[in-house]
Design an enzyme around this catalytic site. Structure first.
Site, PDB file in Angstrom:
ATOM      1  CB  CYS A   1      -5.060 -17.330  22.067  1.00  0.00           C
ATOM      2  SG  CYS A   1      -6.221 -18.412  22.479  1.00  0.00           S
TER       3      CYS A   1
ATOM      4  CB  THR B   1      -0.939  -0.099   1.030  1.00  0.00           C
ATOM      5  OG1 THR B   1      -2.016  -0.768   1.070  1.00  0.00           O
ATOM      6  CG2 THR B   1      -1.702   1.300   1.112  1.00  0.00           C
TER       7      THR B   1
ATOM      8  CB  THR C   1       0.449  -4.273   6.325  1.00  0.00           C
ATOM      9  OG1 THR C   1      -0.846  -4.142   5.589  1.00  0.00           O
ATOM     10  CG2 THR C   1       0.652  -2.482   6.607  1.00  0.00           C
ATOM     11  CG  ASP C   2      -2.559  -7.640   2.948  1.00  0.00           C
ATOM     12  OD1 ASP C   2      -2.530  -6.680   4.191  1.00  0.00           O
ATOM     13  OD2 ASP C   2      -3.166  -7.453   2.112  1.00  0.00           O
TER      14      ASP C   2
ATOM     15  CB  SER D   1       2.439  -7.782   0.793  1.00  0.00           C
ATOM     16  OG  SER D   1       1.354  -8.339   1.815  1.00  0.00           O
TER      17      SER D   1
HETATM   18  N1  ASP Z   1      -2.870  -5.668   0.009  1.00  0.00           N
HETATM   19  C1  ASP Z   1      -2.106  -4.506   0.776  1.00  0.00           C
HETATM   20  C2  ASP Z   1      -0.255  -5.523   0.505  1.00  0.00           C
HETATM   21  O1  ASP Z   1      -0.404  -6.486   1.156  1.00  0.00           O
HETATM   22  C3  ASP Z   1      -2.366  -4.369   2.011  1.00  0.00           C
HETATM   23  C4  ASP Z   1      -1.219  -3.263   2.284  1.00  0.00           C
HETATM   24  O2  ASP Z   1       0.586  -2.960   2.074  1.00  0.00           O
HETATM   25  O3  ASP Z   1      -1.610  -2.838   3.648  1.00  0.00           O
HETATM   26  O4  ASP Z   1       0.441  -5.058  -0.245  1.00  0.00           O
END
Ligand code: ASP
Length: 342
Positions: A278, A13, A89-90, A58
């Site tokens: 968890c 992102t 982030t994924d 990602s």
């Molecule tokens: N879909 C994006 C990725 O992981 C999400 C992100 O970067 O926040 O590439």
């Protein structure tokens, strides 16, 4: 040395722009960074930026990307003080975990970061995360491969993505942050990997032989169809399975098909590791009778490791050429602060 830091832009992102189909990673990030920071860029460490080809969301990450990153680090290791890896982030928790195992206590600072909102869009967290990552990358030595996100410094082998929206997208649920950034900045030196932790050269990491499909994650849920897990036994590429069990490490102990699966997995030399579904606390083998079959069948405990770290550790151990016995023997070792000691 021309610049202090090398940024490796993999996608995610942070460098995406809107399209008809939604956000897509877009080349030309260097220009967008210059535009965003303007004159204040001069206050940041100098950097070069390499865009990986192709840039990816990602969600498409594979172990081949980890090897590519290691190869790029190896190629440029001596030319920069530190490295910033811009990543979606994924699957950040997988890539940061994988690189943490591959590098151990690194001689250069390696910081992962990303963003919830693309650089340049209103309300974006990208500039703050990038600024923090650059400052840390060019700063005093950090032996751990880390994530810097939302003013927190977290150990790469401990992180989980905990929010798809909040700027606080990451947590290290079983470990306190390594540092806080921003107004009340503080680095907790005593939590970093110790001076005697083994360092693994990126040149060696780049030569590892990751086997796609060697490790599977299996989330336990009520009434799991046997076809879901039996297929893993038939798959010769699958060498290890991370079981995401309930609570303190429990399984459906009255389910005959699942018990048969555990026995057959052992007979077929699959290495099974137990971690908890968890978010925090981890597994405590032997606490409940509903976990007894796991010990009986030689399932290894993942303690309080995250599922992502367990997955990456198995992949990395296998990529180092270990057979089943060596894999089992080496599982208990700590390589990058990936779990709390019992
Ligand atoms: N879909 C994006 C990725 O992981 C999400 C992100 O970067 O926040 O590439």
């Amino acid at each position: 040395m021309s610049a202090a830091v090398l940024i490796l832009y993999t996608g995610g992102t942070i460098g995406m722009t809107p399209t008809d189909q939604g956000l897509t990673p877009t080349p030309g990030l260097h220009g967008r960074i210059e535009q965003q920071f303007g004159a204040s860029l001069a206050e940041l460490p100098s950097f070069d930026l390499l865009e990986l080809e192709p840039l990816i969301d990602s969600a498409n990450i594979t172990p081949a990307h980890w090897q590519r990153l290691a190869a790029l680090l190896a190629e440029h290791w001596d030319n920069y003080q530190g490295f910033v890896i811009l990543h979606g982030t994924d699957t950040m928790a997988y890539s940061a975990g994988a690189l943490a195992f591959m590098l151990g206590a690194c001689a250069r600072n390696v910081l992962f970061t990303g963003a919830q909102i693309p650089l340049g869009l209103p309300g974006s967290d990208a500039a703050d995360n990038l600024r923090n990552a650059l400052l840390l990358a060019a700063g005093p030595r950090l032996p751990d491969v880390c994530l810097v996100f939302n003013n927190q410094l977290l150990r790469g082998s401990r992180i989980r993505k905990v929010s798809s929206k909040r700027f606080a997208a990451f947590d290290s649920p079983n470990e306190a942050p390594l540092g806080e950034l921003g107004a009340a900045a503080r680095l907790h030196h005593e939590r970093l990997l110790s001076a005697d932790s083994a360092s693994r050269a990126p040149q060696l990491a780049a030569q590892l032989n990751f086997e796609p499909g060697a490790v599977a994650l299996l989330t336990l849920h009520p009434c799991m169809p046997a076809a879901l897990y039996d297929a893993l036994l038939a798959d010769n590429h699958c060498r290890a399975i991370v079981l995401l069990s309930y609570g303190a490490g429990n399984i459906p102990s009255r389910d005959q098909a699942f018990n048969a699966f555990l026995r057959r997995a052992r007979a077929r030399s699959k290495v099974l590791v137990n971690v908890s579904q968890c978010l925090d606390g981890g597994v405590s083998p032997g606490t409940y009778a509903a976990s007894a079959a796991l010990q009986e069948q030689g399932v290894l405990s993942g303690g309080d490791m995250t599922p992502e770290a367990a997955f990456c550790k198995l992949h990395w151990l296998i990529a180092g050429g270990r057979d089943q016995q060596a894999l089992r023997d080496d599982w208990a070792q700590l390589y990058c602060g990936e779990r709390s000691s019992d």
